[in-house]
Design a protein around this motif. Sequence first.
Motif, PDB file in Angstrom:
ATOM      1  N   ASN A 267     -72.157  28.715  41.798  1.00 24.26           N
ATOM      2  CA  ASN A 267     -70.764  28.371  42.091  1.00 24.26           C
ATOM      3  C   ASN A 267     -70.528  27.015  42.496  1.00 24.26           C
ATOM      4  O   ASN A 267     -69.628  26.472  42.208  1.00 24.26           O
TER       5      ASN A 267
ATOM      6  N   ARG B  22     -64.584  29.746  44.334  1.00 27.21           N
ATOM      7  CA  ARG B  22     -64.151  31.409  44.366  1.00 27.21           C
ATOM      8  C   ARG B  22     -64.055  31.986  42.895  1.00 27.21           C
ATOM      9  O   ARG B  22     -64.529  32.988  42.593  1.00 27.21           O
TER      10      ARG B  22
ATOM     11  N   ASP C 270     -67.533  32.327  41.527  1.00 30.88           N
ATOM     12  CA  ASP C 270     -67.923  33.862  41.881  1.00 30.88           C
ATOM     13  C   ASP C 270     -67.563  34.806  40.997  1.00 30.88           C
ATOM     14  O   ASP C 270     -68.277  35.726  40.223  1.00 30.88           O
ATOM     15  N   ILE C 271     -66.337  34.808  40.733  1.00 29.08           N
ATOM     16  CA  ILE C 271     -65.669  35.745  39.845  1.00 29.08           C
ATOM     17  C   ILE C 271     -66.160  35.798  38.434  1.00 29.08           C
ATOM     18  O   ILE C 271     -66.281  37.062  37.961  1.00 29.08           O
TER      19      ILE C 271
ATOM     20  N   ILE D  54     -69.162  34.754  37.563  1.00 29.72           N
ATOM     21  CA  ILE D  54     -70.425  35.329  37.755  1.00 29.72           C
ATOM     22  C   ILE D  54     -70.394  36.653  37.751  1.00 29.72           C
ATOM     23  O   ILE D  54     -71.269  37.472  37.084  1.00 29.72           O
ATOM     24  N   GLU D  55     -69.682  37.426  38.559  1.00 28.27           N
ATOM     25  CA  GLU D  55     -69.573  38.751  38.928  1.00 28.27           C
ATOM     26  C   GLU D  55     -69.043  39.627  37.545  1.00 28.27           C
ATOM     27  O   GLU D  55     -69.399  40.684  37.324  1.00 28.27           O
ATOM     28  N   GLN D  56     -68.169  38.947  36.650  1.00 33.05           N
ATOM     29  CA  GLN D  56     -67.684  39.631  35.596  1.00 33.05           C
ATOM     30  C   GLN D  56     -68.721  39.183  34.466  1.00 33.05           C
ATOM     31  O   GLN D  56     -68.525  39.959  33.296  1.00 33.05           O
ATOM     32  N   GLY D  57     -69.846  38.842  34.634  1.00 32.98           N
ATOM     33  CA  GLY D  57     -70.976  38.762  33.609  1.00 32.98           C
ATOM     34  C   GLY D  57     -70.860  37.839  32.470  1.00 32.98           C
ATOM     35  O   GLY D  57     -71.397  37.714  31.596  1.00 32.98           O
TER      36      GLY D  57
ATOM     37  N   ASN E  48     -76.420  36.426  38.171  1.00 31.88           N
ATOM     38  CA  ASN E  48     -75.696  37.201  39.081  1.00 31.88           C
ATOM     39  C   ASN E  48     -75.551  36.278  40.549  1.00 31.88           C
ATOM     40  O   ASN E  48     -75.798  35.202  40.572  1.00 31.88           O
ATOM     41  N   THR E  49     -74.785  36.808  41.315  1.00 32.30           N
ATOM     42  CA  THR E  49     -74.379  36.153  42.610  1.00 32.30           C
ATOM     43  C   THR E  49     -75.451  35.476  43.269  1.00 32.30           C
ATOM     44  O   THR E  49     -75.424  34.574  44.365  1.00 32.30           O
ATOM     45  N   LYS E  50     -76.798  36.073  43.205  1.00 36.53           N
ATOM     46  CA  LYS E  50     -77.766  35.744  43.920  1.00 36.53           C
ATOM     47  C   LYS E  50     -78.773  34.797  42.820  1.00 36.53           C
ATOM     48  O   LYS E  50     -79.883  34.162  43.623  1.00 36.53           O
TER      49      LYS E  50
END
Length: 263
Positions: free
Chosen positions: A4, A16, A19-20, A22-25, A35-37
């Motif tokens: 991020n 922020r 991150d969104i 990334i979470e949405q693929g 992914n977030t990791k």
Amino acid sequence: MRLNQFISHNAKYSRREADILIEQGRVNIEKTKANTKSVLLEGQRVFIDGKYIKPKQEDNYTVIVYHKPKGELVSKKDDRGRRVIYDAIGSKYAHFAPIGRLDFASEGVLLLSDNKKIVQCLMQSDLEREYIVKINGKITEEMIKAMNEGIHIEDASSGAHQKSRIQAMTFAPFVKYDIGKNDAHFSKLKVTITEGKNRELRRFFAYFNADVMDLRRIRYGWVNLNALPVGKVRFLSKDEYKKLHHFISGTEKTDLNISKKNI
């Protein structure tokens, strides 16, 4: 580097928002869905919606000076709809990152750059930060002693943001201070410190039961506020850029020497 962080430095998104995404693929590292990791390794390419995010050249950068007014957040966006600095400085500087922070109720010098190396170097430096502070009540002998000698406060929550998780805080001795007015109603002083801790001066004076009524940063390192109007932006002067180049070169040499010693 955190993914991020890379995206916020090299694209138009905040951390922020990154991150969104990334979470949405919608973010790939090379051909692998992030992914977030996920951890970004040196040389790996990042794609958002299939578009390559090209890292900015480290050797090319711009630094601007913004006279931040009270009532603006140093943030890309605010979920409560409050005004942020990017509302004032414009979309052409949307990819610039702030060097340090000034809280919502403070004003003064805020530096921003389009280069993450410059941002990190200046934020982590011990460059002097100079402020004009107005507090309610008198400047006491206890305050003066703490300004001269430093102080550790176990509960430094007074003066902090209500959501801050930071409790204990150690305050280094002030580089210098100059008391302009010392009165039972309110006092004014000019202080110079070399740290940029979270609401440092507000927490410091709150410990002595004094509220900061006004806080204005007038200098960051060799960059002075001078006559820059509130809400306006300027570029660094040639002399300021020269000093910045010299400072960055000196920092790189110091880091190199430290690395060699650790080998």
